[in-house]
Design an enzyme around this catalytic site. Structure first.
Site, PDB file in Angstrom:
ATOM      1  N   ASP A  87       0.869  -1.177   0.000  1.00  0.00           N
ATOM      2  CA  ASP A  87       0.000   0.000   0.000  1.00  0.00           C
ATOM      3  C   ASP A  87       0.902   1.221   0.000  1.00  0.00           C
ATOM      4  O   ASP A  87       1.441   1.606   1.032  1.00  0.00           O
ATOM      5  CB  ASP A  87      -0.914  -0.007   1.246  1.00  0.00           C
ATOM      6  CG  ASP A  87      -1.972   1.090   1.186  1.00  0.00           C
ATOM      7  OD1 ASP A  87      -1.701   2.155   0.587  1.00  0.00           O
ATOM      8  OD2 ASP A  87      -3.058   0.885   1.750  1.00  0.00           O
ATOM      9  N   ALA A 133     -12.617  -9.616  -1.240  1.00  0.00           N
ATOM     10  CA  ALA A 133     -13.910  -9.161  -0.708  1.00  0.00           C
ATOM     11  C   ALA A 133     -13.959  -7.639  -0.802  1.00  0.00           C
ATOM     12  O   ALA A 133     -14.633  -6.984  -0.009  1.00  0.00           O
ATOM     13  CB  ALA A 133     -14.087  -9.627   0.738  1.00  0.00           C
ATOM     14  N   GLU A 186     -21.984  -6.681 -11.551  1.00  0.00           N
ATOM     15  CA  GLU A 186     -22.950  -7.234 -10.592  1.00  0.00           C
ATOM     16  C   GLU A 186     -24.325  -6.675 -10.905  1.00  0.00           C
ATOM     17  O   GLU A 186     -24.423  -5.533 -11.353  1.00  0.00           O
ATOM     18  CB  GLU A 186     -22.534  -6.853  -9.165  1.00  0.00           C
ATOM     19  CG  GLU A 186     -21.209  -7.477  -8.747  1.00  0.00           C
ATOM     20  CD  GLU A 186     -20.825  -7.160  -7.304  1.00  0.00           C
ATOM     21  OE1 GLU A 186     -21.650  -6.574  -6.565  1.00  0.00           O
ATOM     22  OE2 GLU A 186     -19.692  -7.486  -6.907  1.00  0.00           O
ATOM     23  N   HIS A 220     -21.585 -10.745  -2.989  1.00  0.00           N
ATOM     24  CA  HIS A 220     -21.342  -9.417  -2.403  1.00  0.00           C
ATOM     25  C   HIS A 220     -22.001  -9.282  -1.024  1.00  0.00           C
ATOM     26  O   HIS A 220     -22.873  -8.439  -0.803  1.00  0.00           O
ATOM     27  CB  HIS A 220     -21.842  -8.307  -3.343  1.00  0.00           C
ATOM     28  CG  HIS A 220     -21.176  -6.986  -3.102  1.00  0.00           C
ATOM     29  ND1 HIS A 220     -20.883  -6.097  -4.098  1.00  0.00           N
ATOM     30  CD2 HIS A 220     -20.728  -6.388  -1.969  1.00  0.00           C
ATOM     31  CE1 HIS A 220     -20.299  -5.012  -3.587  1.00  0.00           C
ATOM     32  NE2 HIS A 220     -20.194  -5.176  -2.283  1.00  0.00           N
ATOM     33  N   GLY A 225     -20.176  -8.960   1.902  1.00  0.00           N
ATOM     34  CA  GLY A 225     -19.241  -8.438   2.913  1.00  0.00           C
ATOM     35  C   GLY A 225     -19.900  -7.552   3.964  1.00  0.00           C
ATOM     36  O   GLY A 225     -19.578  -7.624   5.150  1.00  0.00           O
TER      37      GLY A 225
HETATM   38  P1  NAD Z   1      -9.708   2.503   2.866  1.00  0.00           P
HETATM   39  O1  NAD Z   1      -9.789   3.713   2.018  1.00  0.00           O
HETATM   40  O2  NAD Z   1      -9.632   2.656   4.351  1.00  0.00           O
HETATM   41  O3  NAD Z   1      -8.482   1.586   2.413  1.00  0.00           O
HETATM   42  C1  NAD Z   1      -8.118   1.387   1.095  1.00  0.00           C
HETATM   43  C2  NAD Z   1      -6.610   1.301   1.051  1.00  0.00           C
HETATM   44  O4  NAD Z   1      -6.225   1.036  -0.288  1.00  0.00           O
HETATM   45  C3  NAD Z   1      -5.932   2.623   1.467  1.00  0.00           C
HETATM   46  O5  NAD Z   1      -5.018   2.391   2.523  1.00  0.00           O
HETATM   47  C4  NAD Z   1      -5.230   3.088   0.208  1.00  0.00           C
HETATM   48  O6  NAD Z   1      -3.979   3.701   0.478  1.00  0.00           O
HETATM   49  C5  NAD Z   1      -5.047   1.785  -0.540  1.00  0.00           C
HETATM   50  N1  NAD Z   1      -4.894   1.998  -1.969  1.00  0.00           N
HETATM   51  C6  NAD Z   1      -5.601   2.818  -2.786  1.00  0.00           C
HETATM   52  N2  NAD Z   1      -5.150   2.739  -4.051  1.00  0.00           N
HETATM   53  C7  NAD Z   1      -4.138   1.841  -4.025  1.00  0.00           C
HETATM   54  C8  NAD Z   1      -3.278   1.310  -5.026  1.00  0.00           C
HETATM   55  N3  NAD Z   1      -3.373   1.714  -6.300  1.00  0.00           N
HETATM   56  N4  NAD Z   1      -2.350   0.394  -4.656  1.00  0.00           N
HETATM   57  C9  NAD Z   1      -2.269  -0.031  -3.375  1.00  0.00           C
HETATM   58  N5  NAD Z   1      -3.036   0.454  -2.370  1.00  0.00           N
HETATM   59  C10 NAD Z   1      -3.965   1.369  -2.703  1.00  0.00           C
HETATM   60  O7  NAD Z   1     -10.970   1.631   2.463  1.00  0.00           O
HETATM   61  P2  NAD Z   1     -11.575   0.384   3.253  1.00  0.00           P
HETATM   62  O8  NAD Z   1     -12.604   0.852   4.218  1.00  0.00           O
HETATM   63  O9  NAD Z   1     -10.475  -0.468   3.765  1.00  0.00           O
HETATM   64  O10 NAD Z   1     -12.361  -0.348   2.075  1.00  0.00           O
HETATM   65  C11 NAD Z   1     -11.681  -0.859   0.951  1.00  0.00           C
HETATM   66  C12 NAD Z   1     -12.682  -1.248  -0.119  1.00  0.00           C
HETATM   67  O11 NAD Z   1     -13.398  -2.395   0.287  1.00  0.00           O
HETATM   68  C13 NAD Z   1     -13.799  -0.217  -0.374  1.00  0.00           C
HETATM   69  O12 NAD Z   1     -13.362   0.800  -1.257  1.00  0.00           O
HETATM   70  C14 NAD Z   1     -14.893  -1.041  -0.980  1.00  0.00           C
HETATM   71  O13 NAD Z   1     -14.760  -1.039  -2.380  1.00  0.00           O
HETATM   72  C15 NAD Z   1     -14.616  -2.440  -0.448  1.00  0.00           C
HETATM   73  N6  NAD Z   1     -15.678  -2.923   0.457  1.00  0.00           N
HETATM   74  C16 NAD Z   1     -16.333  -4.076   0.104  1.00  0.00           C
HETATM   75  C17 NAD Z   1     -17.330  -4.558   0.926  1.00  0.00           C
HETATM   76  C18 NAD Z   1     -18.098  -5.792   0.561  1.00  0.00           C
HETATM   77  O14 NAD Z   1     -19.274  -5.860   0.855  1.00  0.00           O
HETATM   78  N7  NAD Z   1     -17.500  -6.776  -0.065  1.00  0.00           N
HETATM   79  C19 NAD Z   1     -17.649  -3.888   2.128  1.00  0.00           C
HETATM   80  C20 NAD Z   1     -16.953  -2.746   2.436  1.00  0.00           C
HETATM   81  C21 NAD Z   1     -15.972  -2.248   1.596  1.00  0.00           C
HETATM   82  C1  MLT Z   2     -19.356  -1.077   0.424  1.00  0.00           C
HETATM   83  O1  MLT Z   2     -18.579  -0.530  -0.358  1.00  0.00           O
HETATM   84  O2  MLT Z   2     -19.711  -0.543   1.482  1.00  0.00           O
HETATM   85  C2  MLT Z   2     -19.827  -2.450   0.097  1.00  0.00           C
HETATM   86  O3  MLT Z   2     -19.843  -2.712  -1.229  1.00  0.00           O
HETATM   87  C3  MLT Z   2     -20.996  -2.884   0.850  1.00  0.00           C
HETATM   88  C4  MLT Z   2     -22.354  -2.724   0.280  1.00  0.00           C
HETATM   89  O4  MLT Z   2     -22.792  -1.621   0.054  1.00  0.00           O
HETATM   90  O5  MLT Z   2     -23.011  -3.731   0.126  1.00  0.00           O
END
Ligand code: NAD
Ligand code: MLT
Length: 313
Positions: free
Chosen positions: A173, A232, A263, A281, A283
């Site tokens: 990161d 995820a 999706e 999806h 998570g």
């Molecule tokens: P966050 O912003 O706290 O963390 C993302 C990290 O990715 C940051 O530390 C950032 O520096 C890093 N990053 C960004 N671009 C990068 C790159 N090109 N190379 C390497 N690192 C990079 O976000 P978070 O709360 O940890 O969430 C991450 C992602 O998870 C969300 O953006 C969302 O898309 C996904 N998410 C999915 C679900 C689900 O239901 N599956 C739920 C919540 C979030």
């Molecule tokens: C998110 O980015 O918060 C996730 O995709 C969760 C969702 O909205 O289902």
């Protein structure tokens, strides 16, 4: 025709807490946000639209919403909202960046363990009346190297939880403070090193132009043979077709996948592979996360419609 009470358009299923927080003084309408032919006309009178990940609020949707003041994303990822186009039109975009991080992290860990021990395939086989044990020999997590791609909020929670398994934690990161990684006992490495060294690889990046396709066929070819891959975060970060090929060849031993390039998704090449553990999806799909996300963005919508200052959710 505009109505006197501002219209809040709920375009996806949200927690019951949303209605309580929005209170009276707004007109609630519902639409299936994934159905464009229903969404676009429904936006015409909306002052607020509330969504999860299945509704695209792009330039076309914004143009169909002349009264819109706020787009509320009950969750984290804003990749389904054209934030620049909204800002240009003076439309506020709010989300709930911490609401579902614990749920998402727990789901990633669940996928990792399920993939390591073939739990869904073994469950399905037993239900079909077969008592197979050697076919489902798994691997231990303990003393292995776990590579976290994206050490943000969710990546850090995953790292903290997996530390209890006595693993070596590495992460890629480029934007993270090295001090924070050291506190967590995580060694920061390049993506190339991470791919080379990891026994388990778990992805926690946002979907951006920079991250789409970050892990494709070329990257998977450089991993340890039999690596277990978990995504995820967002579909498209790992190339699904390349991952399916790698699962077939054994280059990737197993995968746990919650998200897909498009999706809803019902026809990924991953779905035919017994060493892929797949969920639709899910998570953030816990009672707790949905309550928190819904209530947080509903508070922001209420304040935005009153013209008041909207603090970070
Ligand atoms: P966050 O912003 O706290 O963390 C993302 C990290 O990715 C940051 O530390 C950032 O520096 C890093 N990053 C960004 N671009 C990068 C790159 N090109 N190379 C390497 N690192 C990079 O976000 P978070 O709360 O940890 O969430 C991450 C992602 O998870 C969300 O953006 C969302 O898309 C996904 N998410 C999915 C679900 C689900 O239901 N599956 C739920 C919540 C979030
Ligand atoms: C998110 O980015 O918060 C996730 O995709 C969760 C969702 O909205 O289902």
């Amino acid at each position: 025709m505009t109505t006197s009470a501002p219209v809040v358009l709920i375009a996806e299923e949200l927690a019951p807490s949303v209605l309580g927080v929005l209170g009276t003084g707004v007109e609630i309408r519902h639409v299936d946000g994934a159905d464009r032919s229903a969404l676009l006309p429904a936006l015409a009178e909306a002052a607020a639209v509330m969504i999860r990940s299945a509704t695209q609020i792009d330039a076309e949707a914004l143009a169909a919403a002349p009264n819109l003041k706020v787009v509320a994303r009950a969750g984290i990822g804003l990749d389904n909202v054209d934030v620049a186009a909204a800002t240009e039109r003076g439309v506020m975009v709010v989300n709930a960046p911490t609401s579902n991080i614990v749920s998402a992290a727990e789901h990633a860990v669940a996928l990792l363990l399920a993939a390591a021990r073939h739990i869904p395939a073994a469950d399905a086989s037993l239900r079909e009346g077969q008592w197979k044990r050697s076919a489902f020999t798994g691997v231990e997590v303990t003393e292995k190297t776990v590579g976290v791609v994206g050490l943000g909020r969710i990546g850090q929670l995953v790292a903290q939880r997996l530390a209890a398994f006595d693993v070596e934690l590495i992460a890629y990161d480029p934007y993270i403070q090295p001090g924070r990684a050291a506190q967590l006992g995580v060694r920061m490495v390049s993506l190339e090193e991470l791919l080379r060294e990891s026994d388990f690889l778990t992805i926690h990046l946002p979907r951006t132009p920079e991250t789409v396709g970050l892990i494709g066929a070329a990257e998977l070819a450089t991993t340890k043979r039999g690596v277990i891959v978990v995504n995820a975060a967002r579909g498209g970060l790992v190339d699904e077709a390349a991952l399916a090929d790698a699962l077939r060849s054994g280059q990737v031993g197993a995968a746990g996948i919650d998200v897909y390039a498009t999706e809803p998704c019902t026809d990924s090449p991953l779905f035919a592979l017994p060493n892929a553990v797949v969920t639709p999806h899910l998570g953030a799909s816990t009672t707790e996360a949905q309550d928190k996300a819904g209530a947080a963005v509903a508070r922001s919508v209420r304040l935005a419609l009153l013209g008041e200052f909207v603090p970070d959710a």
